[in-house]
Design a protein around this motif. Sequence first.
Motif, PDB file in Angstrom:
ATOM      1  N   VAL A  59       0.222  -3.494   3.028  1.00 50.93           N
ATOM      2  CA  VAL A  59       0.094  -2.385   2.090  1.00 50.93           C
ATOM      3  C   VAL A  59      -1.000  -2.749   1.094  1.00 50.93           C
ATOM      4  O   VAL A  59      -1.067  -3.880   0.625  1.00 50.93           O
ATOM      5  N   ASP A  60      -1.844  -1.788   0.785  1.00 50.76           N
ATOM      6  CA  ASP A  60      -2.872  -2.003  -0.224  1.00 50.76           C
ATOM      7  C   ASP A  60      -3.127  -0.684  -0.934  1.00 50.76           C
ATOM      8  O   ASP A  60      -2.847   0.384  -0.402  1.00 50.76           O
ATOM      9  N   LEU A  61      -3.662  -0.771  -2.134  1.00 50.03           N
ATOM     10  CA  LEU A  61      -4.023   0.421  -2.904  1.00 50.03           C
ATOM     11  C   LEU A  61      -5.531   0.601  -2.893  1.00 50.03           C
ATOM     12  O   LEU A  61      -6.281  -0.375  -2.965  1.00 50.03           O
ATOM     13  N   ALA A  62      -5.964   1.855  -2.832  1.00 51.61           N
ATOM     14  CA  ALA A  62      -7.379   2.158  -3.025  1.00 51.61           C
ATOM     15  C   ALA A  62      -7.740   1.770  -4.457  1.00 51.61           C
ATOM     16  O   ALA A  62      -6.864   1.696  -5.335  1.00 51.61           O
ATOM     17  N   ALA A  63      -9.010   1.519  -4.709  1.00 46.08           N
ATOM     18  CA  ALA A  63      -9.458   1.050  -6.024  1.00 46.08           C
ATOM     19  C   ALA A  63      -9.036   1.978  -7.165  1.00 46.08           C
ATOM     20  O   ALA A  63      -8.720   1.515  -8.263  1.00 46.08           O
ATOM     21  N   ASP A  64      -9.007   3.288  -6.916  1.00 44.81           N
ATOM     22  CA  ASP A  64      -8.630   4.222  -7.977  1.00 44.81           C
ATOM     23  C   ASP A  64      -7.112   4.342  -8.140  1.00 44.81           C
ATOM     24  O   ASP A  64      -6.630   5.006  -9.063  1.00 44.81           O
ATOM     25  N   GLY A  65      -6.342   3.732  -7.250  1.00 52.59           N
ATOM     26  CA  GLY A  65      -4.884   3.740  -7.360  1.00 52.59           C
ATOM     27  C   GLY A  65      -4.217   5.028  -6.922  1.00 52.59           C
ATOM     28  O   GLY A  65      -3.009   5.174  -7.045  1.00 52.59           O
ATOM     29  N   ARG A  66      -4.970   5.949  -6.370  1.00 51.76           N
ATOM     30  CA  ARG A  66      -4.389   7.243  -5.986  1.00 51.76           C
ATOM     31  C   ARG A  66      -3.878   7.287  -4.550  1.00 51.76           C
ATOM     32  O   ARG A  66      -3.167   8.216  -4.179  1.00 51.76           O
ATOM     33  N   THR A  67      -4.273   6.318  -3.742  1.00 53.24           N
ATOM     34  CA  THR A  67      -3.894   6.303  -2.333  1.00 53.24           C
ATOM     35  C   THR A  67      -3.450   4.903  -1.927  1.00 53.24           C
ATOM     36  O   THR A  67      -4.105   3.927  -2.260  1.00 53.24           O
ATOM     37  N   ALA A  68      -2.334   4.832  -1.205  1.00 53.13           N
ATOM     38  CA  ALA A  68      -1.883   3.572  -0.607  1.00 53.13           C
ATOM     39  C   ALA A  68      -2.268   3.586   0.866  1.00 53.13           C
ATOM     40  O   ALA A  68      -2.153   4.615   1.536  1.00 53.13           O
ATOM     41  N   LEU A  69      -2.750   2.465   1.355  1.00 52.61           N
ATOM     42  CA  LEU A  69      -3.036   2.302   2.777  1.00 52.61           C
ATOM     43  C   LEU A  69      -1.918   1.441   3.360  1.00 52.61           C
ATOM     44  O   LEU A  69      -1.679   0.326   2.894  1.00 52.61           O
ATOM     45  N   VAL A  70      -1.234   1.983   4.351  1.00 52.90           N
ATOM     46  CA  VAL A  70      -0.042   1.352   4.916  1.00 52.90           C
ATOM     47  C   VAL A  70      -0.302   1.073   6.386  1.00 52.90           C
ATOM     48  O   VAL A  70      -0.581   1.999   7.159  1.00 52.90           O
ATOM     49  N   VAL A  71      -0.215  -0.194   6.788  1.00 57.80           N
ATOM     50  CA  VAL A  71      -0.486  -0.588   8.169  1.00 57.80           C
ATOM     51  C   VAL A  71       0.831  -0.738   8.926  1.00 57.80           C
ATOM     52  O   VAL A  71       1.732  -1.446   8.479  1.00 57.80           O
ATOM     53  N   VAL A  72       0.907  -0.047  10.074  1.00 57.91           N
ATOM     54  CA  VAL A  72       2.037  -0.178  10.993  1.00 57.91           C
ATOM     55  C   VAL A  72       1.426  -0.682  12.298  1.00 57.91           C
ATOM     56  O   VAL A  72       1.005   0.088  13.162  1.00 57.91           O
ATOM     57  N   ARG A  73       1.337  -2.006  12.418  1.00 53.40           N
ATOM     58  CA  ARG A  73       0.611  -2.631  13.525  1.00 53.40           C
ATOM     59  C   ARG A  73       1.217  -2.292  14.888  1.00 53.40           C
ATOM     60  O   ARG A  73       0.493  -2.046  15.845  1.00 53.40           O
ATOM     61  N   GLU A  74       2.556  -2.262  14.991  1.00 49.69           N
ATOM     62  CA  GLU A  74       3.194  -2.019  16.295  1.00 49.69           C
ATOM     63  C   GLU A  74       2.844  -0.640  16.863  1.00 49.69           C
ATOM     64  O   GLU A  74       2.979  -0.411  18.054  1.00 49.69           O
ATOM     65  N   ARG A  75       2.413   0.268  16.020  1.00 56.42           N
ATOM     66  CA  ARG A  75       2.017   1.610  16.461  1.00 56.42           C
ATOM     67  C   ARG A  75       0.514   1.830  16.336  1.00 56.42           C
ATOM     68  O   ARG A  75       0.039   2.952  16.519  1.00 56.42           O
ATOM     69  N   SER A  76      -0.218   0.771  15.971  1.00 57.56           N
ATOM     70  CA  SER A  76      -1.676   0.844  15.794  1.00 57.56           C
ATOM     71  C   SER A  76      -2.062   1.979  14.849  1.00 57.56           C
ATOM     72  O   SER A  76      -2.947   2.793  15.146  1.00 57.56           O
ATOM     73  N   ARG A  77      -1.391   2.012  13.676  1.00 57.23           N
ATOM     74  CA  ARG A  77      -1.611   3.092  12.710  1.00 57.23           C
ATOM     75  C   ARG A  77      -1.932   2.555  11.330  1.00 57.23           C
ATOM     76  O   ARG A  77      -1.375   1.541  10.907  1.00 57.23           O
ATOM     77  N   VAL A  78      -2.777   3.288  10.632  1.00 57.56           N
ATOM     78  CA  VAL A  78      -2.981   3.085   9.195  1.00 57.56           C
ATOM     79  C   VAL A  78      -2.683   4.430   8.554  1.00 57.56           C
ATOM     80  O   VAL A  78      -3.310   5.439   8.875  1.00 57.56           O
ATOM     81  N   LEU A  79      -1.699   4.441   7.680  1.00 57.91           N
ATOM     82  CA  LEU A  79      -1.293   5.676   7.007  1.00 57.91           C
ATOM     83  C   LEU A  79      -1.903   5.728   5.620  1.00 57.91           C
ATOM     84  O   LEU A  79      -1.955   4.711   4.921  1.00 57.91           O
ATOM     85  N   ARG A  80      -2.368   6.894   5.233  1.00 54.52           N
ATOM     86  CA  ARG A  80      -2.848   7.121   3.865  1.00 54.52           C
ATOM     87  C   ARG A  80      -1.764   7.878   3.132  1.00 54.52           C
ATOM     88  O   ARG A  80      -1.406   8.990   3.517  1.00 54.52           O
ATOM     89  N   VAL A  81      -1.240   7.257   2.079  1.00 49.35           N
ATOM     90  CA  VAL A  81      -0.127   7.833   1.337  1.00 49.35           C
ATOM     91  C   VAL A  81      -0.584   8.124  -0.086  1.00 49.35           C
ATOM     92  O   VAL A  81      -0.982   7.205  -0.807  1.00 49.35           O
ATOM     93  N   PRO A  82      -0.540   9.394  -0.523  1.00 44.23           N
ATOM     94  CA  PRO A  82      -0.902   9.680  -1.910  1.00 44.23           C
ATOM     95  C   PRO A  82       0.121   9.078  -2.867  1.00 44.23           C
ATOM     96  O   PRO A  82       1.311   9.108  -2.590  1.00 44.23           O
ATOM     97  N   VAL A  83      -0.377   8.509  -3.943  1.00 46.51           N
ATOM     98  CA  VAL A  83       0.510   7.881  -4.931  1.00 46.51           C
ATOM     99  C   VAL A  83       0.645   8.820  -6.113  1.00 46.51           C
ATOM    100  O   VAL A  83      -0.287   9.403  -6.575  1.00 46.51           O
TER     101      VAL A  83
END
Length: 83
Positions: A59-83
């Motif tokens: 899990v990581d946050l974009a520099a502006d803190g408005r979006t979280a990047l969530v990695v689900v490796r077993e499904r080969s996905r990166v989710l963008r989650v608004p914060v």
Amino acid sequence: MVDSGLPMGERDARPLDVAVTPDGRFAIARVEGSRWLRLIDLQARRVELLDAGGAITDVDLAADGRTALVVVRERSRVLRVPV
């Protein structure tokens, strides 16, 4: 804080990754092996649970803190989650 909706074994689990938005209002957290992302409103002391659809590996946050990047490796996905 309320953490209802979590399976019993995850209620007391300690987060592995925690990031706080630049304004200090929110934190995001993941627990090793869990599919549940925790979005924590630090002012209101509330926890929102988001199902990532698989175990979250990073899990990581974009520099502006408005979006979280969530990695689900077993499904080969990166989710963008608004914060």
